[in-house]
Design an enzyme around this catalytic site. Sequence first.
Site, PDB file in Angstrom:
ATOM      1  N   TYR A   1      -0.532  17.444  36.083  1.00 40.49           N
ATOM      2  CA  TYR A   1      -1.202  18.008  36.502  1.00 40.49           C
ATOM      3  C   TYR A   1      -2.157  17.459  37.374  1.00 40.49           C
ATOM      4  O   TYR A   1      -3.176  16.873  37.304  1.00 40.49           O
ATOM      5  CB  TYR A   1      -1.704  19.759  36.220  1.00 40.49           C
ATOM      6  CG  TYR A   1      -2.946  19.896  35.179  1.00 40.49           C
ATOM      7  CD1 TYR A   1      -3.238  19.949  33.752  1.00 40.49           C
ATOM      8  CD2 TYR A   1      -3.895  20.067  35.647  1.00 40.49           C
ATOM      9  CE1 TYR A   1      -3.668  20.013  32.908  1.00 40.49           C
ATOM     10  CE2 TYR A   1      -5.336  20.039  34.639  1.00 40.49           C
ATOM     11  CZ  TYR A   1      -5.022  20.574  33.453  1.00 40.49           C
ATOM     12  OH  TYR A   1      -6.096  20.842  32.820  1.00 40.49           O
TER      13      TYR A   1
ATOM     14  N   ASP B   1       1.710  21.901  38.247  1.00 39.81           N
ATOM     15  CA  ASP B   1       1.253  21.324  36.993  1.00 39.81           C
ATOM     16  C   ASP B   1       2.999  21.324  36.461  1.00 39.81           C
ATOM     17  O   ASP B   1       4.335  22.207  36.723  1.00 39.81           O
ATOM     18  CB  ASP B   1       1.555  23.365  36.949  1.00 39.81           C
ATOM     19  CG  ASP B   1       1.563  23.480  35.104  1.00 39.81           C
ATOM     20  OD1 ASP B   1       0.964  22.336  34.607  1.00 39.81           O
ATOM     21  OD2 ASP B   1       1.161  24.001  34.336  1.00 39.81           O
TER      22      ASP B   1
ATOM     23  N   GLY C   1       0.902  -1.168   0.019  1.00 40.95           N
ATOM     24  CA  GLY C   1       0.215   0.095  -0.175  1.00 40.95           C
ATOM     25  C   GLY C   1       0.790   1.616   0.214  1.00 40.95           C
ATOM     26  O   GLY C   1       0.580   2.043   0.652  1.00 40.95           O
ATOM     27  N   ALA C   2       2.301   0.914  -0.406  1.00 40.09           N
ATOM     28  CA  ALA C   2       3.096   2.521  -0.853  1.00 40.09           C
ATOM     29  C   ALA C   2       2.723   3.000  -1.226  1.00 40.09           C
ATOM     30  O   ALA C   2       3.119   4.279  -0.884  1.00 40.09           O
ATOM     31  CB  ALA C   2       4.149   1.252  -1.107  1.00 40.09           C
TER      32      ALA C   2
ATOM     33  N   HIS D   1      -7.337   2.529  20.631  1.00 38.57           N
ATOM     34  CA  HIS D   1      -7.077   3.877  21.330  1.00 38.57           C
ATOM     35  C   HIS D   1      -7.245   3.950  22.772  1.00 38.57           C
ATOM     36  O   HIS D   1      -6.363   4.274  23.332  1.00 38.57           O
ATOM     37  CB  HIS D   1      -6.955   5.273  20.798  1.00 38.57           C
ATOM     38  CG  HIS D   1      -6.788   4.929  19.211  1.00 38.57           C
ATOM     39  ND1 HIS D   1      -5.736   4.368  18.659  1.00 38.57           N
ATOM     40  CD2 HIS D   1      -7.082   5.742  17.799  1.00 38.57           C
ATOM     41  CE1 HIS D   1      -5.502   4.565  17.468  1.00 38.57           C
ATOM     42  NE2 HIS D   1      -6.602   5.645  16.789  1.00 38.57           N
TER      43      HIS D   1
ATOM     44  N   THR E   1       4.538  20.616  32.660  1.00 38.43           N
ATOM     45  CA  THR E   1       4.063  20.855  31.884  1.00 38.43           C
ATOM     46  C   THR E   1       5.688  20.333  30.399  1.00 38.43           C
ATOM     47  O   THR E   1       6.015  21.026  30.699  1.00 38.43           O
ATOM     48  CB  THR E   1       3.770  22.338  31.221  1.00 38.43           C
ATOM     49  OG1 THR E   1       2.017  22.587  31.865  1.00 38.43           O
ATOM     50  CG2 THR E   1       3.334  22.358  29.655  1.00 38.43           C
TER      51      THR E   1
ATOM     52  N   GLU F   1     -11.629  16.431  19.083  1.00 38.82           N
ATOM     53  CA  GLU F   1     -11.568  17.265  17.463  1.00 38.82           C
ATOM     54  C   GLU F   1     -11.872  17.812  16.973  1.00 38.82           C
ATOM     55  O   GLU F   1     -13.160  17.951  16.795  1.00 38.82           O
ATOM     56  CB  GLU F   1     -11.072  15.623  16.576  1.00 38.82           C
ATOM     57  CG  GLU F   1     -10.014  14.633  16.611  1.00 38.82           C
ATOM     58  CD  GLU F   1      -9.892  13.632  15.506  1.00 38.82           C
ATOM     59  OE1 GLU F   1      -8.475  13.013  15.868  1.00 38.82           O
ATOM     60  OE2 GLU F   1     -10.783  13.080  14.753  1.00 38.82           O
TER      61      GLU F   1
ATOM     62  N   ARG G   1      -2.900  15.229  30.327  1.00 38.67           N
ATOM     63  CA  ARG G   1      -2.797  15.443  29.142  1.00 38.67           C
ATOM     64  C   ARG G   1      -2.373  14.690  28.156  1.00 38.67           C
ATOM     65  O   ARG G   1      -0.164  15.222  27.876  1.00 38.67           O
ATOM     66  CB  ARG G   1      -2.905  16.777  28.900  1.00 38.67           C
ATOM     67  CG  ARG G   1      -3.362  17.741  27.355  1.00 38.67           C
ATOM     68  CD  ARG G   1      -4.252  19.286  28.025  1.00 38.67           C
ATOM     69  NE  ARG G   1      -2.577  19.703  27.735  1.00 38.67           N
ATOM     70  CZ  ARG G   1      -2.530  20.490  28.300  1.00 38.67           C
ATOM     71  NH1 ARG G   1      -3.379  21.354  29.024  1.00 38.67           N
ATOM     72  NH2 ARG G   1      -1.046  21.470  28.451  1.00 38.67           N
TER      73      ARG G   1
HETATM   74  C1  BG6 Z   1      -7.026   7.719  13.856  1.00 40.80           C
HETATM   75  C2  BG6 Z   1      -8.511   7.708  13.373  1.00 40.80           C
HETATM   76  O1  BG6 Z   1      -7.069   6.478  14.194  1.00 40.80           O
HETATM   77  O2  BG6 Z   1      -5.841   8.479  14.892  1.00 40.80           O
HETATM   78  C3  BG6 Z   1      -8.168   9.159  13.048  1.00 40.80           C
HETATM   79  O3  BG6 Z   1      -9.104   6.910  12.776  1.00 40.80           O
HETATM   80  C4  BG6 Z   1      -8.136  10.505  14.174  1.00 40.80           C
HETATM   81  O4  BG6 Z   1      -9.732   9.313  13.031  1.00 40.80           O
HETATM   82  C5  BG6 Z   1      -7.021   9.649  14.566  1.00 40.80           C
HETATM   83  O5  BG6 Z   1      -8.193  11.177  13.949  1.00 40.80           O
HETATM   84  C6  BG6 Z   1      -6.209  10.288  15.937  1.00 40.80           C
HETATM   85  O6  BG6 Z   1      -4.980  10.663  16.511  1.00 40.80           O
HETATM   86  P1  BG6 Z   1      -3.922  11.404  16.260  1.00 40.80           P
HETATM   87  O7  BG6 Z   1      -2.982  11.075  16.842  1.00 40.80           O
HETATM   88  O8  BG6 Z   1      -4.005  11.797  14.860  1.00 40.80           O
HETATM   89  O9  BG6 Z   1      -4.389  12.636  17.211  1.00 40.80           O
END
Ligand code: BG6
Length: 488
Positions: free
Chosen positions: A382, A402, A12-13, A244, A404, A220, A374
């Site tokens: 924090y 904190d 899938g390059a 994730h 950071t 997001e 975070r």
């Molecule tokens: C991906 C998802 O695995 O992770 C995306 O398919 C998402 O929809 C993304 O935006 C978020 O990860 P990162 O590292 O880009 O914030």
Amino acid sequence: NFKKPTAVVIFGASGDLAKKEIYPNLFWLYKDSLLPENTIIIGYGRTNLDIKKYLKETIIQKVNLDNDDLKIYDEFIEKNHYITGNYNEEPKFKELDSKINELMVDPNQNIQDCNRVFYLAVPPKVYPNISEMVGKNCRAKEPFLTHLVAEKPFGKDLETSNELSKSISRYFKEEEIFRIDHYLGKEMVQSLIALRFANQIFRRVWNRDSIESVFINFKENFGTKGRAGYFDEYGIIRDVIQNHLLQVLTLIAMEQPLSESADDIRDEKVKVLKSIKAIKLDDVVLGQYAKNENGTPEQQKGYIDDEGVDKDSLTATYAIIILHINNERWDGVPFIISAGKALDETISEVRIQFNQVPANIFKNYCRRNELVIRIQPNEAVYLTMLTKRPGMDFVVEETDLDLTYAEKYKGLYVPKAYERLFMNIIYGSQISFVRSDELTEAWRIFTPVLHEIEEKKIKPIYYQFGSNSIPEAENLIMTKGKYSFERF
Ligand code: BG6
């Protein structure tokens, strides 16, 4: 393994993942002299491609070169090769095998073969074909190693995931399969184990006696951005929650592993996953973003306006889920996972909210302590504390202890997730990869509710592109989630 010659093959390059992540990260590693000295990279795809031209004209835009790097980039280009072929075309895989051998033969060093990394940057439906073809035709000869790298989605539910695993495991042993969850490569996710198990002050309070609620929040501020072809089939739960964010949860909730080894850590992750009950529909709120007529041009398009999405699509772009862990440490503590696209900001964090102070004497001032990790942007840990504000008055107020990273670790490089994961793959560490029993458990938790949502055609709640949250979701967070927003 460090010095062993290595061939990296990218299936899938010419695709998106190769363009955005694989080639740029390989280059950055090369630039930092982190790849084995004798590395070759072979792209494989159905599209005819002049790889050297592609790297020179397209990938170059992704790698932020300064002038000093140009020479190194040219050297990197020379390491690249390409084969055009279908994913079930055996003669092409034989050609791939011969090509690796031919490029690796070095009479001076008497090298006959090399470690081989096969990266599946293709849709999962072709994983079985490629695994079979590679397994039959392209494996490295011992003592060299063969690694197969697979990206999510690993199936759509428990059954399809098991089928996929079965077909791959015919040709590859578990320790040869590297299932990527790129969140595991992020700096803050990596540091969770240290935070939890190297600090006595946290060890003592990390349980139901002191913690009221755990809130994992992912937002997001952009939509599906033309990825709807993929997204509409999967939705937000399969896209980021089942993988994730669940991974983050297991690292927050697991018991201390016997050691830092990959299998000891993954054993504990599996144990905690096994203690999570399958999710109930009552513990879920779903949303889909709608156009925001007063927003930016991007925000004036809703999810259904993305190309390839049906106008009546019910796919969720937002979901909140309450999970329960049925063990001695966590019984009764809600774990909230909230994830949404097209909201007001981009952020990913874990909020651990502690109990109210018992017999509190500062009635007007008391808030709960909260530990925030975070993950991005701006990595930080924090702890919100209550202190007396300096001055003549006696005012108790909230402040932060904190850490950071940008301040504390000024000048220290924070590796990108894929850079770290590539290093692990090449040098053979499974520590940041998902084991097959973890994957099975993750699907067990989510499959019933995903099926129910689809069978009952549950309608998502519509929210405007750019919203802060959805009222129904906030309600769930505060009631079943026992999370308090009072500090905001
Ligand atoms: C991906 C998802 O695995 O992770 C995306 O398919 C998402 O929809 C993304 O935006 C978020 O990860 P990162 O590292 O880009 O914030």
